[in-house]
Scaffold this motif. Structure first.
Motif, PDB file in Angstrom:
ATOM      1  N   MET A  83     166.986 -70.793  41.257  1.00 32.47           N
ATOM      2  CA  MET A  83     166.034 -70.655  40.156  1.00 32.47           C
ATOM      3  C   MET A  83     165.577 -69.202  40.164  1.00 32.47           C
ATOM      4  O   MET A  83     165.028 -68.716  41.148  1.00 32.47           O
ATOM      5  N   THR A  84     165.807 -68.506  39.077  1.00 28.38           N
ATOM      6  CA  THR A  84     165.466 -67.085  39.073  1.00 28.38           C
ATOM      7  C   THR A  84     164.211 -66.771  38.278  1.00 28.38           C
ATOM      8  O   THR A  84     163.623 -65.720  38.448  1.00 28.38           O
ATOM      9  N   ASP A  85     163.810 -67.692  37.401  1.00 34.06           N
ATOM     10  CA  ASP A  85     162.583 -67.421  36.656  1.00 34.06           C
ATOM     11  C   ASP A  85     161.925 -68.728  36.225  1.00 34.06           C
ATOM     12  O   ASP A  85     162.590 -69.739  36.030  1.00 34.06           O
ATOM     13  N   ALA A  86     160.604 -68.681  36.137  1.00 35.50           N
ATOM     14  CA  ALA A  86     159.857 -69.838  35.672  1.00 35.50           C
ATOM     15  C   ALA A  86     158.570 -69.346  35.036  1.00 35.50           C
ATOM     16  O   ALA A  86     158.082 -68.267  35.361  1.00 35.50           O
ATOM     17  N   LEU A  91     155.200 -70.090  40.877  1.00 37.18           N
ATOM     18  CA  LEU A  91     156.587 -69.684  41.103  1.00 37.18           C
ATOM     19  C   LEU A  91     157.195 -70.216  42.407  1.00 37.18           C
ATOM     20  O   LEU A  91     158.040 -69.578  43.012  1.00 37.18           O
ATOM     21  N   LEU A  92     156.737 -71.394  42.821  1.00 34.85           N
ATOM     22  CA  LEU A  92     157.254 -71.958  44.066  1.00 34.85           C
ATOM     23  C   LEU A  92     158.756 -72.223  43.989  1.00 34.85           C
ATOM     24  O   LEU A  92     159.472 -72.023  44.954  1.00 34.85           O
ATOM     25  N   CYS A  93     159.210 -72.653  42.811  1.00 41.00           N
ATOM     26  CA  CYS A  93     160.632 -72.973  42.690  1.00 41.00           C
ATOM     27  C   CYS A  93     161.478 -71.716  42.763  1.00 41.00           C
ATOM     28  O   CYS A  93     162.595 -71.734  43.271  1.00 41.00           O
ATOM     29  N   VAL A  94     160.937 -70.598  42.270  1.00 49.56           N
ATOM     30  CA  VAL A  94     161.685 -69.343  42.309  1.00 49.56           C
ATOM     31  C   VAL A  94     161.806 -68.843  43.750  1.00 49.56           C
ATOM     32  O   VAL A  94     162.808 -68.273  44.153  1.00 49.56           O
ATOM     33  N   HIS A  95     160.771 -69.120  44.534  1.00 49.67           N
ATOM     34  CA  HIS A  95     160.787 -68.670  45.925  1.00 49.67           C
ATOM     35  C   HIS A  95     161.714 -69.491  46.809  1.00 49.67           C
ATOM     36  O   HIS A  95     162.064 -69.063  47.886  1.00 49.67           O
ATOM     37  N   ILE A 106     165.932 -78.197  44.042  1.00 52.46           N
ATOM     38  CA  ILE A 106     164.869 -77.227  43.755  1.00 52.46           C
ATOM     39  C   ILE A 106     163.964 -77.928  42.751  1.00 52.46           C
ATOM     40  O   ILE A 106     164.445 -78.520  41.786  1.00 52.46           O
ATOM     41  N   VAL A 107     162.681 -77.891  43.004  1.00 53.69           N
ATOM     42  CA  VAL A 107     161.762 -78.617  42.132  1.00 53.69           C
ATOM     43  C   VAL A 107     160.720 -77.673  41.556  1.00 53.69           C
ATOM     44  O   VAL A 107     160.143 -76.856  42.273  1.00 53.69           O
ATOM     45  N   CYS A 108     160.504 -77.769  40.266  1.00 56.25           N
ATOM     46  CA  CYS A 108     159.402 -77.047  39.646  1.00 56.25           C
ATOM     47  C   CYS A 108     158.401 -78.109  39.207  1.00 56.25           C
ATOM     48  O   CYS A 108     158.623 -78.816  38.221  1.00 56.25           O
ATOM     49  N   LEU A 109     157.340 -78.253  39.943  1.00 54.17           N
ATOM     50  CA  LEU A 109     156.402 -79.341  39.663  1.00 54.17           C
ATOM     51  C   LEU A 109     155.681 -79.211  38.319  1.00 54.17           C
ATOM     52  O   LEU A 109     155.614 -80.175  37.578  1.00 54.17           O
TER      53      LEU A 109
END
Lengths: 131, 167
Positions: A83-86, A91-95, A106-109
């Motif tokens: 994941m490169t951008d959100a 930005l937990l998913c980007v990290h 990979i989860v973006c909550l």
């Protein structure tokens, strides 16, 4: 008020913490066996629904849109998905590190986006019935 | 006596909020959502031993809501509440059984906090393999809980000595 006894860490504590660590290590080792090798596809789900499935072998950039707005950007490069951008603030998913093995996620909550590695492209029966 | 209690609780809440702030400043990523350092658990552990269960629970909940509005969002409040309530319950029960010291109570709190958050996360995103992260969550919880427990124990000892000499 009763004062704590002098001993800071007793025998019980060592057994308790040691036991928890042992369980964790056992589960970890177990997971290594259960987990399959590297997956071939990336499945993106938004709100629990499949958004799209993409091949890992192909270098590509996937823009994940929700209500016409790009919420997350997923890059697939060298067989790894990252994941490169959100648009969320933390930005937990980007990290999170790039994933390539089966069942890694990979989860973006905030955006409810889940990126998951799968072995093979599955036909989504629910969608074809509903669609 | 009542005034003293109010003052104490105010100081504890302030301390918990400051620790929340400090934690939000530290870029401490385990690479997994839900895993945090758990600095604020220090306050909860100390309160559990020094001021009592009700007070500890109240401050813990207030801290989560206030910190959520200050440094997070509605989502982070939801996750924190799940983790906070579960870890409080576990810590309270372990303390009540009374066979274990502060360090173990804190470790159990650390793990259950992570697990509580992850369960809510799994429910929110609907498709999420929780058990895949279980070992990592447990190890992270043991490490952070251990550190917090050691710190908490020293704090509790001094707090109790202070209380005793004041009377």
């Amino acid at each position: 008020m009763r004062l704590l006894n002098k001993k800071r860490i007793g025998k019980n504590d060592i057994v308790f913490i040691g036991g928890l660590l042992a369980i964790a290590v056992f589960l970890f080792v177990l997971m290594q066996f259960v987990r399959g090798g590297s997956g071939a596809y990336v499945e993106v789900t938004v709100d629990g629904e499949v958004y799209g499935t993409y091949a890992l072998a192909e270098n590509q950039t996937v823009e994940i849109k929700k209500d016409g707005k790009v919420t997350n950007v997923l890059s697939i490069r060298d067989g790894k998905a990252d994941m490169t951008d959100a648009d969320c603030p933390d930005l937990l998913c980007v990290h999170q590190r790039a994933i390539s093995k089966e069942d890694e996620t990979i989860v973006c909550l905030p955006n409810k986006v889940v990126v998951k590695i799968i072995k093979a492209k599955e036909k989504n029966n629910i969608d074809s019935i509903a669609g | 006596m009542k005034t003293k209690k109010v003052a104490y609780l105010g100081v504890f809440l302030a301390l918990a909020l400051i620790l929340s702030y400090v934690e939000s400043l530290i870029p401490f990523y385990f690479g997994i959502p839900g895993v945090k350092l758990g600095l604020t658990n220090l306050v909860v552990v100390v309160m559990l031993y020094c001021t009592g269960t009700k007070e500890a629970f109240g401050i813990s909940m207030m801290r989560i809501v206030l910190a959520g509005f200050l440094f997070g969002n509605m989502f982070s409040i939801l996750y924190s509440l799940a983790g906070g309530i579960l870890s409080f319950l576990i810590m309270y029960l372990l303390k009540k059984i009374g066979k274990l010291n502060v360090v173990s109570v804190s470790v159990a709190g650390g793990i259950s906090h992570n697990i509580g958050q992850l369960v809510v996360a799994a429910v929110v995103v609907e498709t999420y393999n929780i058990f895949y992260y279980m070992p990592v969550l447990m190890i992270a919880g043991v490490l952070t809980g251990f550190l917090i427990g050691i710190l908490g124990q020293e704090f509790i000892r001094r707090f109790q000595i202070l209380n005793k000499t004041q009377k």
